[in-house]
Design a protein around this motif. Sequence first.
Motif, PDB file in Angstrom:
ATOM      1  N   ILE A 107       0.853  -1.190   0.000  1.00 49.04           N
ATOM      2  CA  ILE A 107       0.000   0.000   0.000  1.00 49.04           C
ATOM      3  C   ILE A 107       0.890   1.240   0.000  1.00 49.04           C
ATOM      4  CG2 ILE A 107      -1.844   1.252   1.221  1.00 49.04           C
ATOM      5  CD1 ILE A 107      -2.790  -1.487   0.348  1.00 49.04           C
ATOM      6  N   CYS A 108       0.635   2.144  -0.929  1.00 50.96           N
ATOM      7  CA  CYS A 108       1.378   3.404  -0.949  1.00 50.96           C
ATOM      8  C   CYS A 108       0.903   4.283   0.206  1.00 50.96           C
ATOM      9  CB  CYS A 108       1.163   4.126  -2.276  1.00 50.96           C
ATOM     10  SG  CYS A 108       1.950   5.746  -2.335  1.00 50.96           S
ATOM     11  N   PRO A 109       1.832   4.743   1.075  1.00 46.51           N
ATOM     12  CA  PRO A 109       1.431   5.568   2.223  1.00 46.51           C
ATOM     13  C   PRO A 109       0.996   6.977   1.827  1.00 46.51           C
ATOM     14  CG  PRO A 109       3.807   5.374   2.132  1.00 46.51           C
ATOM     15  CD  PRO A 109       3.267   4.498   1.039  1.00 46.51           C
ATOM     16  N   HIS A 110       1.347   7.401   0.622  1.00 49.20           N
ATOM     17  CA  HIS A 110       1.009   8.760   0.189  1.00 49.20           C
ATOM     18  C   HIS A 110      -0.403   8.861  -0.361  1.00 49.20           C
ATOM     19  CE1 HIS A 110       5.130   9.909   0.879  1.00 49.20           C
ATOM     20  NE2 HIS A 110       5.555   8.948   0.086  1.00 49.20           N
ATOM     21  N   CYS A 111      -0.818   7.842  -1.107  1.00 51.07           N
ATOM     22  CA  CYS A 111      -2.136   7.936  -1.718  1.00 51.07           C
ATOM     23  C   CYS A 111      -3.015   6.727  -1.408  1.00 51.07           C
ATOM     24  CB  CYS A 111      -2.009   8.144  -3.222  1.00 51.07           C
ATOM     25  SG  CYS A 111      -0.957   6.922  -4.014  1.00 51.07           S
ATOM     26  N   ALA A 112      -2.492   5.790  -0.602  1.00 50.92           N
ATOM     27  CA  ALA A 112      -3.275   4.669  -0.069  1.00 50.92           C
ATOM     28  C   ALA A 112      -3.860   3.745  -1.136  1.00 50.92           C
ATOM     29  CB  ALA A 112      -4.369   5.173   0.863  1.00 50.92           C
ATOM     30  N   VAL A 119       7.613   2.524  -9.428  1.00 53.77           N
ATOM     31  CA  VAL A 119       7.047   3.852  -9.250  1.00 53.77           C
ATOM     32  C   VAL A 119       5.549   3.710  -8.997  1.00 53.77           C
ATOM     33  CG1 VAL A 119       6.657   6.105 -10.325  1.00 53.77           C
ATOM     34  CG2 VAL A 119       8.769   4.868 -10.802  1.00 53.77           C
ATOM     35  N   CYS A 120       5.042   4.458  -8.001  1.00 54.97           N
ATOM     36  CA  CYS A 120       3.610   4.449  -7.735  1.00 54.97           C
ATOM     37  C   CYS A 120       2.870   5.062  -8.927  1.00 54.97           C
ATOM     38  CB  CYS A 120       3.311   5.228  -6.455  1.00 54.97           C
ATOM     39  SG  CYS A 120       1.542   5.399  -6.137  1.00 54.97           S
ATOM     40  N   ARG A 121       1.869   4.343  -9.438  1.00 54.26           N
ATOM     41  CA  ARG A 121       1.198   4.823 -10.652  1.00 54.26           C
ATOM     42  C   ARG A 121       0.281   6.004 -10.371  1.00 54.26           C
ATOM     43  NH1 ARG A 121      -1.455  -0.117  -9.701  1.00 54.26           N
ATOM     44  NH2 ARG A 121      -3.579   0.166  -8.963  1.00 54.26           N
ATOM     45  N   SER A 122       0.005   6.249  -9.097  1.00 50.71           N
ATOM     46  CA  SER A 122      -0.890   7.335  -8.744  1.00 50.71           C
ATOM     47  C   SER A 122      -0.157   8.634  -8.395  1.00 50.71           C
ATOM     48  CB  SER A 122      -1.778   6.907  -7.581  1.00 50.71           C
ATOM     49  OG  SER A 122      -2.554   7.985  -7.146  1.00 50.71           O
ATOM     50  N   CYS A 123       0.884   8.544  -7.548  1.00 49.57           N
ATOM     51  CA  CYS A 123       1.542   9.768  -7.071  1.00 49.57           C
ATOM     52  C   CYS A 123       2.999   9.866  -7.509  1.00 49.57           C
ATOM     53  CB  CYS A 123       1.445   9.856  -5.545  1.00 49.57           C
ATOM     54  SG  CYS A 123       2.420   8.631  -4.685  1.00 49.57           S
ATOM     55  N   ASP A 124       3.496   8.924  -8.319  1.00 51.50           N
ATOM     56  CA  ASP A 124       4.869   8.941  -8.835  1.00 51.50           C
ATOM     57  C   ASP A 124       5.943   8.792  -7.763  1.00 51.50           C
ATOM     58  OD1 ASP A 124       4.166   9.082 -11.475  1.00 51.50           O
ATOM     59  OD2 ASP A 124       4.191  11.269 -11.552  1.00 51.50           O
TER      60      ASP A 124
HETATM   61 ZN   LIG Z   1       1.233   6.726  -4.286  1.00 47.92          ZN
END
Ligand SMILES: [Zn+2]
Length: 93
Positions: A7-12, A21-26
């Motif tokens: 789980i990405c902590p920045h955009c969950a 690379v997170c596809r939502s927040c890079d």
């Molecule tokens: Zn993210």
Amino acid sequence: MSVQFIICPHCAIELRKGIKVCRSCDATVSYGVPWPYTMTALLPSIWLAIASHHFFYDSLLVSMLIGSTLFGGLWAMLSMAFDDRVVFRRATR
Ligand SMILES: [Zn+2]
């Protein structure tokens, strides 16, 4: 090996483990052993290789074998210790 999710902590949002690379927040995603620990394993290995170089009558092959064996052992331990480590780093804008 089964597919794991993180789980990405920045955009969950849920991401497949292994993604870079997170596809939502890079945010960049890194895994495994942090580089300072790699250096911590590498330095005594190099030292031992140099030290054993004198001991084994300047046999470069034996020294390299000893050094790489120690590094391999330390690396295996570090890899196990940091197996589940996932770090998200978002670029500051
Ligand atoms: Zn993210």
